[in-house]
Design an enzyme around this catalytic site. Structure first.
Site, mmCIF file in Angstrom:
data_model
loop_
_atom_site.group_PDB
_atom_site.id
_atom_site.type_symbol
_atom_site.label_atom_id
_atom_site.label_comp_id
_atom_site.label_asym_id
_atom_site.label_seq_id
_atom_site.Cartn_x
_atom_site.Cartn_y
_atom_site.Cartn_z
ATOM 1 N N ARG A 286 -106.372 -22.416 18.849
ATOM 2 C CA ARG A 286 -106.554 -23.087 17.556
ATOM 3 C C ARG A 286 -105.454 -22.717 16.570
ATOM 4 O O ARG A 286 -104.953 -23.575 15.850
ATOM 5 C CB ARG A 286 -107.914 -22.704 16.958
ATOM 6 N N GLU A 374 -124.442 -18.256 8.459
ATOM 7 C CA GLU A 374 -123.022 -18.178 8.106
ATOM 8 C C GLU A 374 -122.810 -17.341 6.842
ATOM 9 O O GLU A 374 -121.695 -16.868 6.581
ATOM 10 C CB GLU A 374 -122.458 -19.603 7.927
HETATM 11 C C1 LIG Z 1 -118.819 -30.331 11.032
HETATM 12 C C2 LIG Z 1 -119.249 -29.003 11.606
HETATM 13 C C3 LIG Z 1 -119.421 -28.871 12.972
HETATM 14 C C4 LIG Z 1 -119.819 -27.648 13.515
HETATM 15 N N1 LIG Z 1 -120.013 -27.543 14.871
HETATM 16 C C5 LIG Z 1 -120.501 -26.389 15.388
HETATM 17 C C6 LIG Z 1 -120.830 -26.283 16.774
HETATM 18 O O1 LIG Z 1 -120.701 -27.235 17.531
HETATM 19 N N2 LIG Z 1 -121.308 -25.104 17.237
HETATM 20 C C7 LIG Z 1 -121.487 -24.020 16.432
HETATM 21 O O2 LIG Z 1 -121.936 -22.968 16.897
HETATM 22 N N3 LIG Z 1 -121.202 -24.109 15.104
HETATM 23 C C8 LIG Z 1 -120.728 -25.250 14.564
HETATM 24 N N4 LIG Z 1 -120.454 -25.322 13.229
HETATM 25 C C9 LIG Z 1 -120.814 -24.177 12.373
HETATM 26 C C10 LIG Z 1 -122.341 -24.117 12.215
HETATM 27 O O3 LIG Z 1 -122.844 -25.439 12.134
HETATM 28 C C11 LIG Z 1 -122.759 -23.335 10.977
HETATM 29 O O4 LIG Z 1 -122.111 -22.088 10.947
HETATM 30 C C12 LIG Z 1 -124.268 -23.115 10.951
HETATM 31 O O5 LIG Z 1 -124.969 -24.330 11.157
HETATM 32 C C13 LIG Z 1 -124.666 -22.495 9.632
HETATM 33 O O6 LIG Z 1 -126.069 -22.509 9.500
HETATM 34 P P1 LIG Z 1 -126.709 -21.909 8.193
HETATM 35 O O7 LIG Z 1 -128.175 -22.145 8.280
HETATM 36 O O8 LIG Z 1 -126.217 -20.550 7.962
HETATM 37 O O9 LIG Z 1 -126.093 -22.785 6.993
HETATM 38 P P2 LIG Z 1 -126.202 -24.361 6.678
HETATM 39 O O10 LIG Z 1 -126.697 -25.150 7.820
HETATM 40 O O11 LIG Z 1 -124.907 -24.742 6.073
HETATM 41 O O12 LIG Z 1 -127.363 -24.414 5.574
HETATM 42 C C14 LIG Z 1 -127.188 -23.859 4.289
HETATM 43 C C15 LIG Z 1 -128.121 -24.577 3.328
HETATM 44 O O13 LIG Z 1 -128.100 -23.895 2.069
HETATM 45 C C16 LIG Z 1 -128.219 -24.864 1.031
HETATM 46 N N5 LIG Z 1 -127.718 -24.264 -0.212
HETATM 47 C C17 LIG Z 1 -126.437 -23.940 -0.532
HETATM 48 N N6 LIG Z 1 -126.398 -23.367 -1.745
HETATM 49 C C18 LIG Z 1 -127.682 -23.316 -2.198
HETATM 50 C C19 LIG Z 1 -128.287 -22.834 -3.399
HETATM 51 N N7 LIG Z 1 -127.564 -22.283 -4.361
HETATM 52 N N8 LIG Z 1 -129.627 -22.957 -3.546
HETATM 53 C C20 LIG Z 1 -130.377 -23.533 -2.563
HETATM 54 N N9 LIG Z 1 -129.847 -24.011 -1.407
HETATM 55 C C21 LIG Z 1 -128.528 -23.891 -1.230
HETATM 56 C C22 LIG Z 1 -127.395 -26.040 1.538
HETATM 57 O O14 LIG Z 1 -127.806 -27.242 0.919
HETATM 58 C C23 LIG Z 1 -127.721 -26.018 3.044
HETATM 59 O O15 LIG Z 1 -128.788 -26.872 3.370
HETATM 60 C C24 LIG Z 1 -120.045 -26.536 12.667
HETATM 61 C C25 LIG Z 1 -119.872 -26.674 11.293
HETATM 62 C C26 LIG Z 1 -119.482 -27.896 10.755
HETATM 63 C C27 LIG Z 1 -119.312 -28.014 9.269
#
Ligand SMILES: Cc1cc2nc3c(=O)[nH]c(=O)nc-3n(C[C@H](O)[C@H](O)[C@H](O)COP(=O)(O)OP(=O)(O)OC[C@H]3O[C@@H](n4cnc5c(N)ncnc54)[C@H](O)[C@@H]3O)c2cc1C
Length: 570
Positions: A286, A374
């Site tokens: 990458r 994340e």
């Molecule tokens: C386009 C894309 C493709 C990806 N593909 C892959 C893949 O194929 N495989 C893989 O392993 N990883 C992939 N990743 C990374 C992975 O999707 C993320 O790291 C993971 O889903 C994060 O999950 P999470 O629950 O920590 O955060 P998120 O799913 O981002 O959820 C965080 C939530 O917090 C909410 N939020 C933010 N701030 C606030 C606040 N102040 N108050 C209340 N709510 C708030 C947001 O609205 C959101 O709903 C990808 C990422 C992207 C962007």
């Protein structure tokens, strides 16, 4: 100000937040799961279309130890090995649990299919067919949380401050977006699961909700951040033609399957000019692919939208259709016929390896404050393997939810009305004191994104980073002079203003950490320090002291490998 209460408040309802809610409810806690967007639809999880990595050994022999070895190798010496070991050891359990709850992992002859991806030594990445992994995972968790009466779900509620006194979290203040009103949330345990920061960059694959708020909330509350310089830039994000309703970075799985030529604006292959070979296959890592594309653009050999072409025209149409499945028709609906035209791709901010510093129970140094997904820093070190992020969201979510519930069950409430009112007044002043000569928050957000892309993007220098830092400090000052519209409901200026406040705070942490790391390692590439410095096999820890950002070096957390086959216990 209205006040509501819960045992465990979970901020953010992506995979990590929803998993945390389930684990906390299973442990008997009354949970409030809030999201500034729609529950289960607002962040990166629902956008992830590719794969999830776990040592299931369904396709070929694999082990937790091997997955960990690959993960730490990709992390270039900086992984928090205890956290990485949790992802590798508990990942398989979580993937199978998701299947019990309804996720239909692609299967063949009774076995879960697993693909190989760069950096993994064996076939380890499972998926839901044809780019549906993230949406399917999010749907499973959205369904599952409805089975628990103890989980109260609230959309359109943005947490803007964690209430903490004397090293202990007692709840939060949130902005009710439709009504433009603050709400106090009394909760002895809070889990920050609000995702990453890639919206800081002009070119990103992020949802609109990924402005680094989890990190800012943690930092302001007194917790530490780690390794904020390590932003992952994905080399072949989609630039053009415009896609409607599709993931902007969907090209990776097809390159795994089919190759695909990377060509510059003059239709020449170019990776071999930058120390790697590609030639229609997918060999370049990458970082090299990103470097090569950006250097071609700099030399005036980019494509019209400032990237490279990805070309599948040499591949027979039947092979394209077999690899892309129904996606080929979705592309055709967007006017993209891959058998006749290339697409434009280029590097974009995609994931954040840094984040909130936690222990193996996802505890920050603030009592009662946890992180998941994340939002957590350190498990991937300087670079993340593809597929590890969703596994991490499941594993850390589950652990954070269970630990937060235990904490809430064992502690008494210590609500502090005075602290809540002080915070309310400060926040109200911030978002309602409009300056007619100031800029609208969205204008400053856009400017910050461009600065971060130009000055703190995939390739950095000390001069550029210093210029970025100076501009961020000016913008911090301008936060007192925002122009805020007077709408009473869904006031987007207020929402953007709070996001901007977090984005500026976190941009400073990224730039400050990038300036201090005078070497190139993993995702952090300094053109003025192109080599890796073996003296710097250290993490950077950041904290606020009297409002000033401080960075210090720390030894990476190493694992006692005798514990490897047994999950680490609390
Ligand atoms: C386009 C894309 C493709 C990806 N593909 C892959 C893949 O194929 N495989 C893989 O392993 N990883 C992939 N990743 C990374 C992975 O999707 C993320 O790291 C993971 O889903 C994060 O999950 P999470 O629950 O920590 O955060 P998120 O799913 O981002 O959820 C965080 C939530 O917090 C909410 N939020 C933010 N701030 C606030 C606040 N102040 N108050 C209340 N709510 C708030 C947001 O609205 C959101 O709903 C990808 C990422 C992207 C962007």
């Amino acid at each position: 100000m209205a006040r509501v209460s819960a045992d465990v408040l979970i901020v953010g309802a992506g995979a990590a937040g929803m998993y945390a809610a389930i684990a906390a409810a299973r442990a008997g806690a009354a949970v409030m799961l809030v999201d500034k967007g729609q529950i289960g639809r607002g962040g990166a999880t629902v956008m992830a279309q590719m794969t999830v990595a776990a040592a299931l050994a369904e396709e070929e022999p694999d082990s937790v130890a091997l997955h960990l070895e690959d993960t730490t190798k990709a992390g270039r010496g900086l992984c928090n090995e205890e956290l990485a070991a949790l992802v590798c050891s508990e990942g398989p359990k979580r993937i199978r649990e998701m299947e019990e709850w309804g996720t239909r992992w692609a299967r063949e002859r009774g076995r879960i299919k697993q693909a190989i991806a760069p950096g993994h030594s064996v076939k380890r990445c499972c998926y839901v067919d044809f780019l549906n992994t993230g949406p399917a995972v999010a749907a499973t968790l959205r369904r599952k949380i409805t089975e628990f009466e103890k989980i109260r779900r609230i959309s359109n509620l943005a947490v803007v401050e964690i209430l903490a006194r004397a090293g202990r979290a007692i709840g939060a203040i949130a902005l009710d977006l439709p009504n433009d009103q603050f709400i106090a949330i009394d909760a002895p345990a809070v889990v920050l699961a609000a995702g990453g920061l890639t919206k800081l960059y002009a070119r990103n694959s992020a949802s609109a909700n990924m402005g680094g708020e989890a990190y800012a909330l943690a930092l302001w509350a007194g917790a530490e951040l780690v390794d904020m310089e390590f932003v992952q830039f994905f080399p072949i994000g989609h630039l053009a033609p415009r896609l409607v309703g599709m993931d902007p970075i969907m090209w990776d799985p097809f390159r795994y399957k089919l190759g695909g030529k990377l060509l510059n604006g003059q239709f020449e292959e170019f990776i071999d000019r930058y120390g790697s070979t590609d030639f229609g296959q997918y060999h370049a890592t990458r970082d090299i692919a990103a470097y090569a594309i950006l250097k071609e653009v700099e030399a005036g050999r980019g494509t019209p939208h400032g990237g490279a072409y990805l070309d599948f025209r040499h591949i027979p149409e039947k092979d394209l259709r077999a690899a892309f499945g129904p996606v080929i028709d979705r592309l055709l609906n967007n006017g993209i016929d891959l058998s006749r035209m290339p697409v434009e791709v280029g590097p974009m901010a995609h994931y954040h390896m840094g984040g909130i510093r936690v222990d193996v129970n996802m505890r920050t140094r603030i009592e009662g404050l946890y992180a998941a997904g994340e939002a957590v820093g350190g498990s991937n070190g300087a670079n993340r393997l593809s597929g590890n992020a969703i596994t991490e969201a499941f594993v850390f979510g589950e652990r954070a939810g269970a630990a937060a519930a235990d904490h809430a069950n064992a502690s008494s409430r210590r609500w502090d009305e005075e602290l809540a009112q002080e915070s309310n007044m400060r926040l109200d002043r911030f978002c309602h004191a409009s300056d007619d000569n100031g800029s609208a928050p969205i204008v400053l957000q856009t400017e910050l994104q461009q600065q971060m892309w130009d000055l703190a993007g995939p390739f950095r220098t000390g001069d550029k980073l210093s210029a970025a830092l100076a501009r961020i400090k000016e913008m911090k000052h301008n936060l007192e002079h925002l122009r805020i519209g007077a709408e009473q409901r869904f006031n987007l200026d207020v929402q953007d203003g709070f996001e901007l406040r977090a984005m500026i705070t976190i941009a400073e942490t990224v730039v400050q950490a990038a300036l201090s790391r005078t070497e190139s390692r993993g995702a952090h590439q300094r053109e003025d320090f192109p080599l890796t410095d073996y003296q710097l096999i250290k993490n950077q820890v950041l904290e606020l002291r009297d409002g000033e950002l401080l960075c210090r070096w720390a030894q990476p957390v190493r694992l006692d490998r005798s514990q490897l086959e047994n999950p680490l216990v609390p």
